[in-house]
Each structure stands twice: as structure tokens, then as C-alpha cells.
Design a protein around this motif. Structure first.
Motif, PDB file in Angstrom:
ATOM      1  N   VAL A  12       0.752  -1.206   0.018  1.00  0.00           N
ATOM      2  CA  VAL A  12       0.109   0.139   0.180  1.00  0.00           C
ATOM      3  C   VAL A  12       0.937   1.222   0.030  1.00  0.00           C
ATOM      4  O   VAL A  12       0.610   2.160  -0.777  1.00  0.00           O
ATOM      5  N   LEU A  16       0.592   4.240  -2.651  1.00  0.00           N
ATOM      6  CA  LEU A  16       0.322   5.487  -2.517  1.00  0.00           C
ATOM      7  C   LEU A  16       1.528   6.428  -2.892  1.00  0.00           C
ATOM      8  O   LEU A  16       1.428   7.470  -3.374  1.00  0.00           O
ATOM      9  N   LEU A  29      -4.510   7.427   6.456  1.00  0.00           N
ATOM     10  CA  LEU A  29      -4.753   5.727   6.082  1.00  0.00           C
ATOM     11  C   LEU A  29      -3.781   5.218   7.339  1.00  0.00           C
ATOM     12  O   LEU A  29      -4.484   4.171   7.798  1.00  0.00           O
ATOM     13  N   TYR A  57      -5.712  -4.151   5.020  1.00  0.00           N
ATOM     14  CA  TYR A  57      -5.669  -3.624   3.670  1.00  0.00           C
ATOM     15  C   TYR A  57      -6.791  -2.495   3.593  1.00  0.00           C
ATOM     16  O   TYR A  57      -6.422  -1.559   3.061  1.00  0.00           O
ATOM     17  N   THR A  61      -6.515   1.420   2.673  1.00  0.00           N
ATOM     18  CA  THR A  61      -6.681   2.169   1.306  1.00  0.00           C
ATOM     19  C   THR A  61      -8.054   2.641   1.282  1.00  0.00           C
ATOM     20  O   THR A  61      -8.442   3.150   0.295  1.00  0.00           O
ATOM     21  N   ILE A  64      -8.375   5.915  -0.633  1.00  0.00           N
ATOM     22  CA  ILE A  64      -7.208   6.098  -1.532  1.00  0.00           C
ATOM     23  C   ILE A  64      -7.823   6.853  -2.697  1.00  0.00           C
ATOM     24  O   ILE A  64      -7.236   7.426  -3.533  1.00  0.00           O
ATOM     25  N   LEU A  88      -8.215   1.009  -7.301  1.00  0.00           N
ATOM     26  CA  LEU A  88      -7.607  -0.387  -6.798  1.00  0.00           C
ATOM     27  C   LEU A  88      -7.627  -1.555  -7.740  1.00  0.00           C
ATOM     28  O   LEU A  88      -6.820  -2.023  -8.124  1.00  0.00           O
ATOM     29  N   ALA A 101     -12.824   0.658  -0.166  1.00  0.00           N
ATOM     30  CA  ALA A 101     -12.665   1.942  -0.750  1.00  0.00           C
ATOM     31  C   ALA A 101     -14.128   2.450  -1.189  1.00  0.00           C
ATOM     32  O   ALA A 101     -14.384   3.684  -0.875  1.00  0.00           O
TER      33      ALA A 101
END
Ligand SMILES: [Fe+2]
Length: 183
Positions: A12, A16, A29, A57, A61, A64, A88, A101
Motif C-alpha cells: 500500500v 500511495l 490512512l 488492507y 486504502t 485512496i 484499486l 474503498a
């Protein structure tokens, strides 16, 4: 004040970086991830069965999509939800890890998973925001897993969320110390 962030999962963190994610988002995050770990630790200890990696996870995320909608870092908006899921998936992330997400703000939907509830809860608890309907859904899962009475499960969860909430001013300050814009 130290502004050192808790670690993100390495894949991750790489993603990012590749997306040039704003520091404020990375901080958010990481901080929600840290709280999700505490919640996951507690729930596992209570005997709740869930995919701990998915919670890790998902927490790391969930926002994101704000790399595509940075205005939602400092203002309201939900365009980052679908955008984050699509982002993603386009990076090859499987659905069971990408779903957070899109779903982190819709815990009332039918078919919501326990992993999604825990990520949504962490996204509130980090800043000491208490959301009764969300907590009730988690209590339902805890009570079903442990055979305990709901009120008992609620008290145990309430103790945890109260303890997490005591640290909220520090987390808010750490997040605010990270700029909204990259560079
Ligand atoms: Fe969030």
C-alpha cells in the motif's frame, strides 16, 4: 509533538507513493490503520472470525480515491468512494480487498461484511466519533460469535472505543501536521 506515522502495509505504501498521494491522506490512512489494528486485536480476542489481512488492507486504502478527488480531503464529498474502488481494481487489487474503498461509508447496506464494519468503525473511532448504529452492527456480530448478551458485548466494545478515543487529539494533531498538498 512527534509526527511519526504508524507503518502502512508495504504494498500500500508503494502504491500511495506511485500515486503521489498527499501527505495528509497518507497520514490519515496510517492512523486509521493503527486504530483498525486495535479493533481487530480486540475482536479476534473476543472470538470473532474474520479476515484480518483484509481489515488491515481496507483501513490502509479506504480513502485512496481521494488521490483522484483531493478536494474531498479538506471538504465533504463521496466521489472518492467509487473512484477508489476503480483505482484499486485497475491496479489488480482483488475485489475482497478493493471493496472497502467504495463501502467504508455505507455500513447500513444489506450484505455488509464484518470486515467492512470494522474498517468503517476504525474510520470513526480514530477521531473519537461515536456512531451508535454502526456500533450496534458490530455488537450484533460480537454477540453472535461469543454467545454473550448484547449489552455485555456492547460494554466491552464501549471500553475499547473509549480507550481509543482518549488518543484522538494526538491523532488529529498528527494528521493536521501533514500538508494537504504534495510537495
Ligand atoms: Fe477515512
Amino acid at each position: 509533538m512527534t509526527t511519526t506515522l504508524p507503518p502502512l502495509p508495504p504494498d500500500v505504501a508503494d502504491l500511495l507513493r506511485a500515486l503521489d498521494a498527499p501527505p495528509r491522506l497518507v497520514a490519515h490512512l496510517a492512523l486509521v490503520g493503527e486504530v483498525a489494528e486495535r479493533i481487530a486485536e480486540f475482536c479476534a480476542g473476543e472470538g470473532l472470525a474474520f479476515d484480518r489481512e483484509a481489515v488491515r488492507y481496507g483501513a490502509a486504502t479506504h480513502d485512496i480515491g481521494k488521490t483522484a478527488h483531493p478536494e474531498e480531503l479538506s471538504g465533504p464529498g463521496s466521489r472518492h468512494e467509487a473512484a477508489g474502488h476503480a483505482l484499486l481494481r485497475s491496479h489488480g487489487v482483488p475485489e475482497h480487498l478493493a471493496r472497502f474503498a467504495r463501502s467504508h461509508a455505507s455500513w447500513g447496506e444489506p450484505g455488509v461484511t464484518v470486515e467492512e464494519l470494522l474498517v468503517s468503525l476504525a474510520d470513526k473511532a480514530w477521531k473519537n466519533k461515536r456512531v451508535r448504529d454502526l456500533e450496534d452492527l458490530v455488537v450484533d456480530r460480537l454477540a453472535a460469535a461469543t454467545g454473550r448478551e448484547r449489552w455485555e458485548a456492547f460494554l466491552a466494545l464501549d471500553d475499547l472505543l473509549t480507550a481509543i478515543g482518549e488518543d484522538a487529539p494526538r491523532r488529529l494533531a498528527v494528521q493536521a501536521a501533514h500538508p494537504v498538498r504534495t510537495g
